[in-house]
Design a protein around this motif. Structure first.
Motif, PDB file in Angstrom:
ATOM      1  N   ALA A  92      51.979 -42.747   0.960  1.00 45.36           N
ATOM      2  CA  ALA A  92      53.224 -42.625   0.202  1.00 45.36           C
ATOM      3  C   ALA A  92      54.434 -42.957   1.073  1.00 45.36           C
ATOM      4  N   ALA A  93      54.409 -42.539   2.345  1.00 40.47           N
ATOM      5  CA  ALA A  93      55.536 -42.801   3.235  1.00 40.47           C
ATOM      6  C   ALA A  93      55.606 -44.267   3.633  1.00 40.47           C
ATOM      7  N   ILE A  94      54.451 -44.859   3.953  1.00 43.50           N
ATOM      8  CA  ILE A  94      54.438 -46.266   4.390  1.00 43.50           C
ATOM      9  C   ILE A  94      54.759 -47.199   3.223  1.00 43.50           C
ATOM     10  N   GLU A  95      54.272 -46.852   2.039  1.00 45.86           N
ATOM     11  CA  GLU A  95      54.503 -47.720   0.873  1.00 45.86           C
ATOM     12  C   GLU A  95      55.981 -47.836   0.541  1.00 45.86           C
ATOM     13  N   LYS A  96      56.771 -46.820   0.904  1.00 46.72           N
ATOM     14  CA  LYS A  96      58.206 -46.835   0.611  1.00 46.72           C
ATOM     15  C   LYS A  96      59.015 -47.681   1.601  1.00 46.72           C
ATOM     16  N   VAL A 137      59.752 -49.319  14.288  1.00 52.31           N
ATOM     17  CA  VAL A 137      60.241 -49.397  12.903  1.00 52.31           C
ATOM     18  C   VAL A 137      59.392 -48.532  11.969  1.00 52.31           C
ATOM     19  N   THR A 138      58.093 -48.838  11.910  1.00 49.82           N
ATOM     20  CA  THR A 138      57.232 -48.159  10.939  1.00 49.82           C
ATOM     21  C   THR A 138      57.104 -46.667  11.230  1.00 49.82           C
ATOM     22  N   LEU A 139      56.789 -46.316  12.462  1.00 50.18           N
ATOM     23  CA  LEU A 139      56.545 -44.914  12.806  1.00 50.18           C
ATOM     24  C   LEU A 139      57.751 -44.011  12.532  1.00 50.18           C
ATOM     25  N   PRO A 140      58.979 -44.411  12.924  1.00 53.81           N
ATOM     26  CA  PRO A 140      60.128 -43.544  12.604  1.00 53.81           C
ATOM     27  C   PRO A 140      60.360 -43.388  11.100  1.00 53.81           C
ATOM     28  N   LEU A 141      60.055 -44.429  10.321  1.00 54.03           N
ATOM     29  CA  LEU A 141      60.307 -44.367   8.883  1.00 54.03           C
ATOM     30  C   LEU A 141      59.225 -43.592   8.123  1.00 54.03           C
ATOM     31  N   ASP A 162      58.360 -38.402   7.669  1.00 51.18           N
ATOM     32  CA  ASP A 162      58.217 -37.383   6.613  1.00 51.18           C
ATOM     33  C   ASP A 162      56.767 -37.291   6.144  1.00 51.18           C
ATOM     34  N   GLY A 163      56.107 -38.444   6.008  1.00 41.95           N
ATOM     35  CA  GLY A 163      54.697 -38.444   5.624  1.00 41.95           C
ATOM     36  C   GLY A 163      53.820 -37.829   6.694  1.00 41.95           C
ATOM     37  N   ILE A 164      54.144 -38.096   7.968  1.00 41.07           N
ATOM     38  CA  ILE A 164      53.396 -37.501   9.073  1.00 41.07           C
ATOM     39  C   ILE A 164      53.541 -35.985   9.047  1.00 41.07           C
ATOM     40  N   ALA A 165      54.769 -35.514   8.871  1.00 41.07           N
ATOM     41  CA  ALA A 165      55.011 -34.071   8.851  1.00 41.07           C
ATOM     42  C   ALA A 165      54.250 -33.399   7.710  1.00 41.07           C
ATOM     43  N   THR A 166      54.266 -34.026   6.534  1.00 40.58           N
ATOM     44  CA  THR A 166      53.559 -33.447   5.385  1.00 40.58           C
ATOM     45  C   THR A 166      52.056 -33.435   5.612  1.00 40.58           C
ATOM     46  N   GLY A 167      51.504 -34.554   6.088  1.00 33.36           N
ATOM     47  CA  GLY A 167      50.072 -34.641   6.315  1.00 33.36           C
ATOM     48  C   GLY A 167      49.586 -33.660   7.373  1.00 33.36           C
TER      49      GLY A 167
END
Length: 320
Positions: A209-213, A236-240, A243-248
């Motif tokens: 969900a985070a990467i798709e955005k 670029v990708t990792l900082p964006l 939120d998905g990392i934190a949730t997972g």
């Protein structure tokens, strides 16, 4: 156009959907009309019903568990008054058979969370950015198929894989890589693999969900500026996707700390976790329930605090 007219039109076209049949139902129309005329009541119901469900099935059992944990004896003997104490909570600091599994569980949950993050990130990125849009949902559903089977059956499947006569040892012996079976089962390896199998989906979906955005043109701009694939990911990708990392990580950590089936089936004598210790007090006798309840409250509060800290450290910082 009224709901009755819409439903009639759909019937005449031969395309009757269940939602139109519902809207044309007289009790439904009466209820929806009543709520439309009483919006305040509708708003109250929208709040009261979920809150009542939360209190009944979540807060009330926790409150009862907390009450039992503070009793010196449970059930209270006939003719005696309740005696409340905090001595059961002190087991965490005085009994090594309690605090060692507790520390082991917290460390194990942290390791599983970050291993799941490392393993699921490439898959989530592949689905979100490399797979065509019309196939992404299908791949996610395919990844969810194992979760449709009960957790007990899925964990037992790992017994068949890691046993001395299981799939891995049979293949290795057939290929002449080993002469005797390797004891994979009832070790930290089998426990970790089984736990990752159970929690992987809870990491995959938030990451996807985070990467798709992430806008594709942002990644293309980084590439045009000379960034290679590794640089694009870390800069670029990792900082964006924080939120998905934190949730997972939060979801996986919470599930891992409280899971009971996986360690009961796959763990060895040196890898028992805190959930097994808690269960032993409830299985032993009703007289030991206050100890088990106290340890359950400790696990609940500790997991919430640590997961909150992890979530705060990992999520993206808001800039105002």
């Amino acid at each position: 156009m009224s709901s009755t007219v819409v439903a009639t039109k759909r019937r005449s076209e031969g395309k009757v959907h269940w939602s139109y049949l519902l809207m044309s139902n007289a009790p439904y129309r009466a209820l929806s009309g009543f709520l439309n005329r009483n919006l305040k009541l509708a708003s109250i119901l929208m709040v009261v019903l979920p809150v009542a469900w939360l209190v009944l099935w979540n807060i009330f059992p926790l409150g009862q568990m907390l009450n039992i944990s503070l009793l010196q004896q449970y059930p209270v003997p006939a003719g005696q008054s309740e005696v409340r104490t905090f001595e059961h909570y002190l087991l965490l600091f005085t009994d090594y058979t309690v605090y060692l599994p507790f520390l082991r569980t917290m460390g194990f949950a942290v390791v599983v969370s970050f291993v799941a993050l490392v393993l699921m990130t490439p898959l989530a990125y592949f689905i979100a950015k490399k797979v065509p849009k019309n196939l992404q949902v299908r791949l996610l559903l395919l990844a969810m198929v194992p979760s449709w089977v009960g957790e007990l059956i899925r964990v037992f499947s790992y017994v068949l894989i890691f046993a001395s006569n299981g799939a891995i040892n049979l293949v290795l012996m057939w290929a002449n890589f080993i002469e005797r079976p390797i004891p994979f089962l009832y070790t930290w390896f089998s426990l970790g693999a089984g736990m990752l199998y159970v929690v992987a989906l809870f990491m995959l979906v938030p990451l996807y969900a985070a990467i798709e955005k992430i806008p594709t043109n942002v990644l293309e701009a980084a590439s045009d500026l000379g960034a290679n694939g590794i640089t694009r990911f870390f800069k670029v990708t990792l900082p964006l996707m924080r939120d998905g990392i934190a949730t997972g990580v939060t979801l996986v950590f919470l599930i891992t700390t409280g899971v009971y089936t996986v360690p009961m089936i796959l763990a060895g004598t040196d890898s028992n976790l805190f959930a097994q210790v808690i269960a032993s007090y409830f299985h032993e006798s009703s007289l030991t329930w206050p100890r088990g309840a106290a340890l359950a409250i400790i696990l609940f509060v500790s997991a919430l605090i640590i997961s909150g800290v992890l979530h705060s450290l990992l999520r993206a910082k808001k800039k105002y």
